[in-house]
Design a protein around this motif. Structure first.
Motif, PDB file in Angstrom:
ATOM      1  N   GLY A 315     125.934 124.631 104.853  1.00 35.28           N
ATOM      2  CA  GLY A 315     126.555 123.561 104.075  1.00 35.28           C
ATOM      3  C   GLY A 315     127.570 124.122 103.095  1.00 35.28           C
ATOM      4  N   ALA A 316     127.204 125.232 102.448  1.00 32.19           N
ATOM      5  CA  ALA A 316     128.110 125.852 101.490  1.00 32.19           C
ATOM      6  C   ALA A 316     129.389 126.311 102.170  1.00 32.19           C
ATOM      7  CB  ALA A 316     127.411 127.040 100.831  1.00 32.19           C
ATOM      8  N   GLN A 320     133.323 125.113 101.623  1.00 34.98           N
ATOM      9  CA  GLN A 320     134.477 126.003 101.449  1.00 34.98           C
ATOM     10  C   GLN A 320     135.574 125.717 102.458  1.00 34.98           C
ATOM     11  OE1 GLN A 320     133.056 130.007 101.683  1.00 34.98           O
ATOM     12  NE2 GLN A 320     133.207 130.193  99.466  1.00 34.98           N
ATOM     13  N   ARG A 321     135.357 124.767 103.304  1.00 34.68           N
ATOM     14  CA  ARG A 321     136.280 124.392 104.376  1.00 34.68           C
ATOM     15  C   ARG A 321     136.547 125.563 105.309  1.00 34.68           C
ATOM     16  NH1 ARG A 321     140.927 120.577 103.375  1.00 34.68           N
ATOM     17  NH2 ARG A 321     139.752 119.140 104.666  1.00 34.68           N
ATOM     18  N   GLN A 322     135.514 126.305 105.580  1.00 29.89           N
ATOM     19  CA  GLN A 322     135.668 127.341 106.606  1.00 29.89           C
ATOM     20  C   GLN A 322     135.724 126.653 107.965  1.00 29.89           C
ATOM     21  OE1 GLN A 322     133.191 130.697 106.583  1.00 29.89           O
ATOM     22  NE2 GLN A 322     132.951 130.745 104.376  1.00 29.89           N
ATOM     23  N   SER A 330     130.468 134.032 111.960  1.00 30.23           N
ATOM     24  CA  SER A 330     130.236 134.981 110.875  1.00 30.23           C
ATOM     25  C   SER A 330     129.225 134.482 109.858  1.00 30.23           C
ATOM     26  CB  SER A 330     131.557 135.370 110.210  1.00 30.23           C
ATOM     27  OG  SER A 330     132.090 134.264 109.559  1.00 30.23           O
ATOM     28  N   GLU A 331     128.798 133.238 109.928  1.00 32.38           N
ATOM     29  CA  GLU A 331     127.744 132.788 109.014  1.00 32.38           C
ATOM     30  C   GLU A 331     126.398 132.679 109.733  1.00 32.38           C
ATOM     31  OE1 GLU A 331     128.336 132.506 105.905  1.00 32.38           O
ATOM     32  OE2 GLU A 331     130.521 132.532 105.924  1.00 32.38           O
TER      33      GLU A 331
END
Lengths: 424, 467
Positions: A315-316, A320-322, A330-331
């Motif tokens: 969610g974070a 961050q609009r990744q 990468s997450e």
């Protein structure tokens, strides 16, 4: 919150870091190290070409050159040096002075490792015996380790790549998250159909393969053009997203594919594929094995992604609009790697076993490739030559046992994953 | 529940259809010519029905196998190709015509040329010496026609036809003029730019796949391409051996495997447990074919002293009578294969059982059971065991297909003429009808096994619902 998510990412529990590796049993580490070492330096450990020699006052390194030629695909050093054998001086031979194909006529006809052998010195002794033609078993074992390593790692790499990508997308997007505009769907389907048709046409002999390349360029051009066009449009309409189009049931599609693969009798499919292709190279065999192994990777990756995508750090990242791709690879993926690594360890073992079984049955690899399985096949022809059955099998057993133990170890470290290898 | 079963059965239909298409496609890619194989086989004991005046044994076999029919219900082909190409039984001629079609981009023109040339050659051969083309030239002409992969060949054929005309008193046909113009047509007219445009053909039910699948649904699995015997009979005779082998090995896998796994999970005898575990894990990693080879070479030959020669050599099994008493009589031959399979299987089962039992061992219901004063035995078998059985059920689902497909490697090593061996022989003998049958059987049983496993979940765990 964003700060804390960064901390999570930095501190994810290490799987293969120094501390974790130090708790692996030293026997395991040694076996792995020896295996990888012999696989890499097989040409220097067992070869009938010298490690170094002088011809007409100039120094040559034939065994090294052979490795380099195999690697770069150049012409064999063997052809170059065999005629010069008589002219060599100050020769340094490898520890095992035989290549797996070199035929020792004096010791043909199954010479036992303990029996009498017709060799000039103990240096030239066949420590693990010979087969019908007088080929050295130890040399075969050493060169077979390379084949096992390459097939194991390559097929698992391909399978993991395929399985992870499909499983990750299926798990992340689910059935109702990936939206596609009707036009891009039509475009994609259209190009997919054309590509398929063109491939068949090329295979059938009607079209040169270079045309396929042209088609590929056309596809890329169309996609880039479309995205550029869309970009200008969204810019103009102040970032408002299009709400038309429909959802792609990615999860359903991947699950169906996995299910179909599970209901195929895999050994028979494997046999049929190998029979179609005939004697083939390492890459083809690895591709076939990977083709049968990817569903398990996809299954576990998908399951991990299903639970991880609901966590706060995802969610974070979204806040961050990744981009989705970045979030997936990468997450989430670093946090989902535990079952994947375990599966890789088991997968390498079962891929090596599958290849050995195929070679044992006299299938798959071309005859000039020495594999532990094909050496075991020799043993069936002559029952009294026990060394042909015991040693290659032992090598195979040790490698598979090591990989399974490694898998068990990794699994215990991250317990809770009820993983078990699905043999082929 | 019934609804769920019906739903699952319906869902398996597309999977089976897909499997049949995959198997069918695979067989068409295989190298080798089935008609040629069968032509070789029929000379001994297979009578082909006479289907009209088609010249040559090969042609008749080609048509009998239905190879002249389209593959599937529909096909998508480039405009340059003619779907009727398949009706030409001669493989090399077919290939050369196909490449001509791709070269010239004209299906009809090539087919016309093919028709005219073949009838021209036939006519000229019938005329013999009175023909307007000398025998030597005619032979050359025919050779060119059969291998016309290039335009240059067509030019040469044209030249041959033109120069061969001898005016006085020879007999010619009107084919000649038409043939000349058709060849000229092919050479001169430029290749259109839309030759690759995909064209859709609908063939209806008269196709190879439909023929095969409708036969299968009627219970007719076709005839073996090796010796012409019905595939059903072959499978039936192989099934006996495999079932015999599988039943014994499954019994000897599960009966010691499950208690052993539970023992490894709960026992407190450390040394015994650890040594047994090492043994089990080692056996699990032992390649099945290595174990089999070792047992075979040490225990079936007198090479290592007479006391190791315990079991009969497997080569003799083929000679045994496979009648009713045959299986019992051949028990000696089955001992080693059963030992191999069950040792390998037992290690796998014990490992699985241990893992799932360890996962259950620390749960509160076990503690509760102990607190109530239940004996260890009761806690183990009444409480832990049913809960640890869950992953076993999935494995039990895999048993069903394994029962039939057996172990190919073991059957090959020990020379047992079972299903795995049949599959092996059929793939390498290009006996497609048998391969289809065995593969389809394997697929059906895999699906049935998965369904069975899902149903057993419900039986074992009342919390599981399928709606």
């Amino acid at each position: 919150m964003i700060e804390s998510f960064h901390r999570i990412r930095k501190k994810w529990p290490g799987l293969l870091n120094k501390k974790a590796l130090s708790s692996v049993s030293p026997v395991l580490k040694w076996v792995l190290a020896i295996w990888i070492f012999t696989a890499i330096f097989a040409d220097q450990i067992a070869n009938d070409l010298p490690l170094s020699c002088t011809i007409d006052g100039q120094r040559y390194f034939p065994a090294l050159e052979e490795s380099w030629n195999k690697f770069s695909g150049g012409s064999s050093a063997r052809l170059k040096y065999i005629p010069l054998m008589g002219k060599m001086e100050s020769v340094v031979m490898p520890p095992v002075p035989y290549s797996p194909q070199s035929i020792d006529r004096k010791n043909a006809g199954y010479k036992s490792p303990f029996g009498e052998q017709n060799t000039a010195s103990t240096k030239e002794r066949h420590w693990l015996g010979t087969d019908a033609l007088g080929r050295d078993v130890l040399s075969g074992l050493i060169h077979g380790s390379r084949l096992a390593l390459v097939i194991g790692f390559l097929s698992v790499f391909i399978a993991a790549f395929l399985g992870i990508v499909l499983g990750a997308f299926a798990g992340y997007y689910g059935d109702r998250r990936l939206r596609m505009g009707a036009w891009s769907a039509v475009l994609l389907l259209f190009f997919f159909a054309i590509g398929l048709y063109a491939t068949f046409l090329a295979l059938d002999g009607g079209m040169a393969f270079s045309h396929l390349f042209l088609l590929f360029i056309l596809l890329i051009a169309a996609m880039t053009g479309r995205s550029l066009w869309l970009k200008t449009r969204t810019d103009r309409s102040s970032g408002k997203k299009e709400k038309r189009g429909f959802y792609i049931p990615l999860d359903l599609m991947v699950l169906r594919a996995i299910e179909i693969f599970r209901s195929l009798p895999s050994l028979f499919i494997l046999l049929a594929l190998i029979a179609i292709m005939g004697p083939s190279g390492i890459v083809q065999i690895s591709l076939i094995l990977a083709f049968l192994m990817w569903p398990s990777f996809a299954r576990y990756t998908r399951a991990e992604f299903l639970s991880l995508r609901e966590r706060e750090f995802v969610g974070a990242a979204r806040l961050q609009r990744q981009s989705d791709l970045k979030i997936i690879f990468s997450e989430i993926l670093p946090n989902a790697r535990a079952p994947i690594v375990v599966l890789c360890a088991f997968g390498i073992g079962s891929a090596i076993l599958a290849e050995a079984t195929l070679s044992f049955l006299g299938l798959g690899l071309a005859v000039d490739q020495v594999s532990w399985g094909s050496m075991l096949n020799e043993a069936r022809k002559h029952f009294s030559a026990w060394w042909l059955a015991v040693f290659p099998g032992l090598a195979l057993f040790i490698v598979i046992f090591t990989m399974n133990t490694l898998g068990d170890f990794l699994e215990r470290k991250h317990s809770g994953y009820g993983l078990s290898p699905r043999g082929i | 529940m019934r609804k769920y079963i019906i739903k699952r059965l319906l869902l398996s239909v597309p999977t089976l259809f897909l499997l049949s298409v995959i198997v069918f496609t695979l067989s068409k890619w295989m190298p080798g010519d089935p008609a040629e194989r069968l032509t070789g086989a029929i000379e001994t004991d297979y009578e082909l029905p006479d289907e009209g005046p088609i010249a040559g044994q090969y042609d008749r076999t080609y048509r009998h196998l239905g190879l002249h029919l389209p593959l599937f219900y529909f096909s998508i082909q480039p405009t340059a190709l003619d779907p009727k190409l398949r009706e030409i039984s001669d493989g090399s001629l077919r290939a050369s015509l196909k490449s001509l079609m791709y070269l010239t981009g004209r299906a009809e023109g090539v087919m016309e040329y093919h028709r005219l040339t073949s009838s021209f050659i036939r006519d000229m051969q019938r005329l013999g010496d009175t023909a307007c083309i000398s025998g030597e030239n005619l032979n050359r002409f025919e050779r060119l026609y059969r291998s016309a992969h290039e335009i240059e060949n067509l030019r040469e054929m044209h030249r041959l036809l033109e120069t061969s005309q001898e005016p006085d008193g020879c007999v010619s046909t009107d084919h000649r003029e038409r043939l000349l113009s058709s060849i000229e047509d092919l050479i001169q007219v430029e290749k259109g730019s839309f030759w690759w445009w995909p064209k859709f053909y609908w063939h209806g039910t008269n196709n190879q796949y439909h023929r095969w699948i409708s036969d299968v649904l009627r219970g007719n699995w076709g005839y073996s391409l090796r010796d012409g015997s019905p595939v059903g009979t072959r499978i039936y005779s192989a099934l006996g051996y495999t079932l015999w082998l599988s039943l014994w090995s499954i019994l000897l896998t599960f009966i010691p495997g499950i208690p052993l796994g539970l023992f490894l999970a709960v026992s407190e005898k450390k040394y015994l447990k650890n040594s047994l575990r090492t043994l089990v894990y080692g056996l699990y990693s032992t390649p099945l074919f290595w174990l089999a080879t070792l047992l075979l070479i040490f225990f079936t030959s007198p090479d290592y002293g007479s006391w190791t020669h315990i079991f009969p050599s497997p080569a003799a099994l083929m000679l045994q009578d496979s009648g009713t008493g045959g299986l019992w009589a051949s028990i000696g031959y089955f001992a080693l294969p059963v030992i191999c399979l069950s040792l390998n299987g037992m290690a796998f089962i014990a490992r699985q059982m241990e893992q799932s039992a360890v996962r259950e061992k620390f749960k509160t219901y076990i503690l509760m059971s102990k607190a109530r004063g239940n004996t260890d035995f009761k806690t183990l078998w009444h409480h832990l065991f049913p809960n640890a059985l869950f992953p076993m059920i999935t494995l039990l689902g895999a048993v069903l297909p394994a029962l039939i497909s057996g172990s190919l490697v073991i059957e090959v090593i020990f020379n047992i003429p079972g299903m795995g061996r049949l599959m092996w022989d059929s793939i390498f003998g290009q006996d497609w009808n048998t391969v289809y049958a065995v593969l389809m059987l394997g697929g059906i049983l895999t699906i049935a096994g998965q369904l069975l496993a899902d149903l057993l979940y419900v039986k074992n765990d009342p919390r599981v619902h399928y709606d």
